[in-house]
Design a protein around this motif. Structure first.
Motif, PDB file in Angstrom:
ATOM      1  N   ALA A 189      70.531  38.292  -5.626  1.00  0.00           N
ATOM      2  CA  ALA A 189      70.986  37.572  -4.433  1.00  0.00           C
ATOM      3  C   ALA A 189      71.560  36.211  -4.826  1.00  0.00           C
ATOM      4  CB  ALA A 189      69.836  37.417  -3.435  1.00  0.00           C
ATOM      5  N   ALA A 190      70.905  35.532  -5.774  1.00  0.00           N
ATOM      6  CA  ALA A 190      71.383  34.219  -6.226  1.00  0.00           C
ATOM      7  C   ALA A 190      72.742  34.370  -6.907  1.00  0.00           C
ATOM      8  CB  ALA A 190      70.364  33.583  -7.168  1.00  0.00           C
ATOM      9  N   VAL A 191      72.905  35.415  -7.741  1.00  0.00           N
ATOM     10  CA  VAL A 191      74.182  35.655  -8.421  1.00  0.00           C
ATOM     11  C   VAL A 191      75.268  35.948  -7.387  1.00  0.00           C
ATOM     12  CG1 VAL A 191      75.416  37.245  -9.958  1.00  0.00           C
ATOM     13  CG2 VAL A 191      73.167  36.375 -10.597  1.00  0.00           C
ATOM     14  N   MET A 227      59.940  43.091  -9.091  1.00  0.00           N
ATOM     15  CA  MET A 227      61.174  43.545  -8.562  1.00  0.00           C
ATOM     16  C   MET A 227      61.748  42.529  -7.565  1.00  0.00           C
ATOM     17  SD  MET A 227      62.277  46.987  -7.678  1.00  0.00           S
ATOM     18  CE  MET A 227      63.013  48.001  -7.193  1.00  0.00           C
ATOM     19  N   SER A 228      60.902  41.779  -6.924  1.00  0.00           N
ATOM     20  CA  SER A 228      61.406  40.804  -5.990  1.00  0.00           C
ATOM     21  C   SER A 228      62.156  39.696  -6.713  1.00  0.00           C
ATOM     22  CB  SER A 228      60.271  40.271  -5.131  1.00  0.00           C
ATOM     23  OG  SER A 228      59.474  39.385  -5.838  1.00  0.00           O
TER      24      SER A 228
END
Length: 127
Positions: free
Chosen positions: A9-11, A1-2
């Motif tokens: 977060a990157a998107v 899940m991380s």
């Protein structure tokens, strides 16, 4: 899940960066547009100044042309008047020569050489 959170977060980070780059591009385009507007206004002011100078020059040239036309007309009238007076004088002299024997005799008298020399280089106006 991380990894999923990291991917999201990157998107989101990439989306914000894209939005930031898009905003920067629009800001740069707006600055370019303002610079182009300032240049266009300066060019317009220059064109207006040049146009005014050209209009003044055209006005002076038209005034000079009007003066030239007036002077030409006056000169043409003076020439016509002179020609008319010369023609009248020649006609009067011819008429007088035909009517008066004393005038005819005088006009038929040869011009002395010393006097003729004074008029040699000037066009002769007939007897």
């Amino acid at each position: 899940m991380s990894y999923l959170k990291l991917g999201i977060a990157a998107v989101i980070l990439i989306a914000f960066m894209g939005i930031g780059l898009t905003a920067f591009k629009y800001k740069a385009d707006a600055a370019d547009a303002r610079a182009a507007e300032r240049q266009a206004k300066a060019d317009l002011a220059t064109a207006i100044d040049v146009n005014e100078a050209n209009q003044e020059t055209i006005g002076r040239m038209q005034a000079q042309q009007d003066l030239n036309n007036k002077l030409t007309a006056e000169l043409a009238q003076q020439l016509a008047d002179s020609n008319e007076a010369l023609l009248k004088q020649a006609t009067d002299r011819t008429d007088l020569k035909g009517k008066d024997e004393q005038v005819r005799s005088y006009l038929d008298t040869p011009v002395p050489d010393a006097l003729r020399g004074l008029y040699a280089d000037k066009p002769s106006v007939g007897h």
